[in-house]
Scaffold this active site. Sequence first.
Site, PDB file in Angstrom:
ATOM      1  N   ASP A   1      45.789  51.358  41.811  1.00 39.97           N
ATOM      2  CA  ASP A   1      44.941  50.235  42.179  1.00 39.97           C
ATOM      3  C   ASP A   1      43.537  50.540  41.669  1.00 39.97           C
ATOM      4  O   ASP A   1      43.005  51.629  41.911  1.00 39.97           O
ATOM      5  CB  ASP A   1      44.931  50.090  43.712  1.00 39.97           C
TER       6      ASP A   1
ATOM      7  N   ASP B   1      41.926  45.014  41.360  1.00 45.59           N
ATOM      8  CA  ASP B   1      41.484  44.313  42.553  1.00 45.59           C
ATOM      9  C   ASP B   1      40.403  43.276  42.217  1.00 45.59           C
ATOM     10  O   ASP B   1      39.430  43.585  41.522  1.00 45.59           O
ATOM     11  CB  ASP B   1      40.911  45.370  43.520  1.00 45.59           C
TER      12      ASP B   1
ATOM     13  N   GLU C   1      44.217  40.779  39.784  1.00 43.66           N
ATOM     14  CA  GLU C   1      44.294  39.949  40.989  1.00 43.66           C
ATOM     15  C   GLU C   1      43.315  38.785  40.810  1.00 43.66           C
ATOM     16  O   GLU C   1      42.106  38.973  40.840  1.00 43.66           O
ATOM     17  CB  GLU C   1      43.930  40.762  42.226  1.00 43.66           C
TER      18      GLU C   1
ATOM     19  N   HIS D   1      50.041  43.321  50.655  1.00 42.08           N
ATOM     20  CA  HIS D   1      49.401  43.868  51.860  1.00 42.08           C
ATOM     21  C   HIS D   1      48.368  42.923  52.467  1.00 42.08           C
ATOM     22  O   HIS D   1      47.801  43.234  53.522  1.00 42.08           O
ATOM     23  CB  HIS D   1      48.745  45.202  51.513  1.00 42.08           C
ATOM     24  N   ASP D   2      48.074  41.814  51.817  1.00 42.74           N
ATOM     25  CA  ASP D   2      47.106  40.832  52.342  1.00 42.74           C
ATOM     26  C   ASP D   2      47.793  39.592  52.902  1.00 42.74           C
ATOM     27  O   ASP D   2      47.116  38.686  53.400  1.00 42.74           O
ATOM     28  CB  ASP D   2      46.163  40.354  51.222  1.00 42.74           C
TER      29      ASP D   2
END
Length: 540
Positions: free
Chosen positions: A97, A198, A240, A315-316
Amino acid sequence: MTPWWKKAVVYQVYPKSFQDSNGDGIGDLQGIISRLGYLEKLGIDAIWLSPVYQSPGVDNGYDISDYEAIDPQYGTMADMDELIKKAKEHHIRIVMDLVVNHTSDQHKWFIESRKSKNNPYRDYYIWHDPVDGHEPNELKSAFSGSAWKFDGKTGQYYLHFFADQQPDLNWKNPELRHKIYDMMNFWLNKGIGGFRMDVIELIGKDPDKMIRENGPMLHPYLQEMNKNTFGKRYVMTVGETWNATPKIAEEYSDPARHELSMVFQFENQSLDQQPGKEKWDLRPLDLGELKKVLVKWQTEIDFDHAWNSLFWENHDIPRVISRWGNDKEYRVQCAKMFAIVLHMMHGTPYIFNGEEIGMTNCPVKDISEVEDIESINMYNERLAEGNDKDELIHAINVKGRDNARRPMQWNDDKNAGFSDGRPWLATNSNYVDINVEKALANPDSIFYTYQKLIKLRHENDVVVNGDFELIPDTGDAVLAYYRVLGDEKWLVVANLSGREQKFNSADQIDQVLVANYDERNDLNDITLKPYEAFACKIIK
Ligand code: TEU
Ligand code: CA
């Protein structure tokens, strides 16, 4: 030639919640290493590893204080090197990440930057004088409140699109950009499989002009990054990008532009929120709209000049079977349906840890049970505005990020086999029934549907490269499509709803490839069962 990541299935590991190896209640790198055999059995090609860098943990690692160090709670750099090496032995690449829109306020750059206006690191971040004694403008943080935080030491505000403790980096500074490229090369030299980037759409921000995402310099920066780092390596990169349209997705991922391999787009995320409001302002999902968005991202990008990812969860985001399926009466059927619909599409599928065994959301009764900063800040802000406490808790139970972050359910031992100690976030009590050990022991489990879907992709070019053709007029609740390549024609039919639906086709089934109920042998005026889905080869 088709690059490896177009044929791949990626599995996201949320390290804090995956497997604890030393009883401190926190998942760690040795825990992941101990589960590589399981992941190889599932058949995945790469792990997207959420951040394991040194971090104060305000946003579970998305606030990095040292990009070239491993956080002690996860292990050491030697553990990380071991993970990369052992994963390779299991034919799995490690995708790191990359969180470079912001750092932690404990990063040495920010510690320096805030010291004085003429500190050499001042310009690594975005500082602004007060305007009329207030915040410079109306920009908001994704985690509630203003995006500007006053720093008494120098009397200026700094920008933070996320928590106060996550100051935004100033990408206009070339020295900063090259420090980031050096750091990326440090990781690439370790033999990683690529980067998940990210909120990468924010790096071209221009706060003076109120520009957050998709700023004018975004693509030039990505081209510069590509050239200075991963461009010549056989790795994947996924951005993302919450605000990508199909056209913007092509800008990121057209190979001729030398930016990224693919993007994550989130258009379906807004379907169950009130227009113009926030994710907490709920409205029911309309299946017709969901179908439209799914089809849009199959048909409105040109896969020769772009590439897309496919995912329901991360995870969000809440667990899809709890959010849009039925995790009570039809948990297994709808989990398999969501898997079949997505994994037969054009693009690179991602599985979020626990999705492959049908893990569900985990409701709380009180804010004291919540760990996630986004939920907590929203709760406090809205409570202060006079909102009803129960309604806020309800919204958190439907949409909150802790839902997906519960510890992985490995078996029915204490703490689901996740940890011998007290888990950092309580396990979902349904682990007694829903766990990996049970899934592996049952040939009919959700796990084996995922395993089969991954194998179908690996062995059939039609899944990777076939054209997508929608079958029109099947109603809002039925999504049916073909994948076509040369002589090969596959049909996928899915009932997105919990009610029976009619479906009719003149196609002749050659072979059923995957199904969540008994295999069908004809398609003539059939009644689909709740959440029924199957893929079959048809006679062309
Ligand atoms: O998420 C980006 C992001 O926009 C989220 O804040 C999103 O709006 C929210 O989670 C939806 O519920 C990325 C990471 O995936 C997230 O975990 C981080 O908190 C965030 O960036 C900041 O790094
Ligand atoms: Ca641990």
